[in-house]
Design a protein around this motif. Structure first.
Motif, PDB file in Angstrom:
ATOM      1  N   UNK A  33     -62.943   7.053  -6.320  1.00  0.00           N
ATOM      2  CA  UNK A  33     -61.737   7.207  -7.124  1.00  0.00           C
ATOM      3  C   UNK A  33     -61.438   5.921  -7.887  1.00  0.00           C
ATOM      4  N   UNK A  34     -61.438   4.784  -7.180  1.00  0.00           N
ATOM      5  CA  UNK A  34     -61.114   3.502  -7.823  1.00  0.00           C
ATOM      6  C   UNK A  34     -62.185   3.097  -8.829  1.00  0.00           C
ATOM      7  N   UNK A  35     -63.448   3.377  -8.520  1.00  0.00           N
ATOM      8  CA  UNK A  35     -64.515   3.090  -9.483  1.00  0.00           C
ATOM      9  C   UNK A  35     -64.294   3.877 -10.765  1.00  0.00           C
ATOM     10  N   UNK A  40     -62.978   3.408 -16.364  1.00  0.00           N
ATOM     11  CA  UNK A  40     -62.297   3.939 -17.551  1.00  0.00           C
ATOM     12  C   UNK A  40     -61.421   2.865 -18.203  1.00  0.00           C
ATOM     13  N   UNK A  41     -60.667   2.144 -17.374  1.00  0.00           N
ATOM     14  CA  UNK A  41     -59.779   1.108 -17.897  1.00  0.00           C
ATOM     15  C   UNK A  41     -60.585  -0.026 -18.522  1.00  0.00           C
ATOM     16  N   UNK A 129     -61.904  11.269 -10.603  1.00  0.00           N
ATOM     17  CA  UNK A 129     -61.556  12.169 -11.683  1.00  0.00           C
ATOM     18  C   UNK A 129     -60.075  12.477 -11.803  1.00  0.00           C
ATOM     19  N   UNK A 130     -59.291  12.056 -10.840  1.00  0.00           N
ATOM     20  CA  UNK A 130     -57.876  12.380 -10.869  1.00  0.00           C
ATOM     21  C   UNK A 130     -57.007  11.361 -11.577  1.00  0.00           C
ATOM     22  N   UNK A 131     -57.583  10.252 -11.974  1.00  0.00           N
ATOM     23  CA  UNK A 131     -56.801   9.201 -12.628  1.00  0.00           C
ATOM     24  C   UNK A 131     -56.401   9.639 -14.021  1.00  0.00           C
ATOM     25  N   UNK A 132     -55.130   9.514 -14.315  1.00  0.00           N
ATOM     26  CA  UNK A 132     -54.599   9.795 -15.649  1.00  0.00           C
ATOM     27  C   UNK A 132     -53.868   8.559 -16.147  1.00  0.00           C
TER      28      UNK A 132
END
Length: 133
Positions: A33-35, A40-41, A129-132
């Motif tokens: 998740x963190x990766x 993305x950031x 995939x849940x990061x928005x």
């Protein structure tokens, strides 16, 4: 943890380096998740694909990372993987040469908080995939 993360990033003053640190710790901790989130950031902040792809082997890709970045990555690994005891003096001293006292405190705070986030997300089995943004 969100407030500590935000303060550490702001105090470090280098958003690209902050993302490299968080990606590297997340690689070591196997936090998908963190990766996903920090990759993305990092891309959004202008980090190159070349440097992202070589981050897992940053020590061998010397020409891709500055001495300051390399010092931060070495400190990230030492703080993240405490299997041999304390952070080696040489690693800390090298980082201290490249960062002011305040920046070093923020860097250590950032490393500490991403390790906390990694442990939280891995133990909760939060998928990528849940990061928005």
């Amino acid at each position: 943890m969100s407030a500590l993360s935000a303060a550490a990033k702001q105090g470090l003053g280098d958003p690209v380096l902050a993302e490299l640190v968080m990606i590297r710790a997340s690689q070591l901790n196997h936090c998908a998740f963190c990766l996903d989130m920090h990759l993305r950031v990092a891309r959004k902040n202008g980090e190159s694909e070349d440097r992202i792809q070589l981050l897992n082997a940053w020590e061998e890709a010397e020409d891709r990372y500055s001495e300051r970045e390399r010092a931060a990555l070495a400190l990230t690994e030492a703080v993240t993987v405490l299997t041999d005891g304390f952070v080696p003096d040489e690693v800390y001293d090298t980082a201290a040469k490249h960062f002011s006292e305040a920046e070093l405190a923020h860097l250590i705070g950032l490393i500490t908080v991403i390790n906390g986030w990694n442990r939280l997300m891995v133990s909760r089995r939060v998928p990528p995939g849940g990061y928005q943004p």
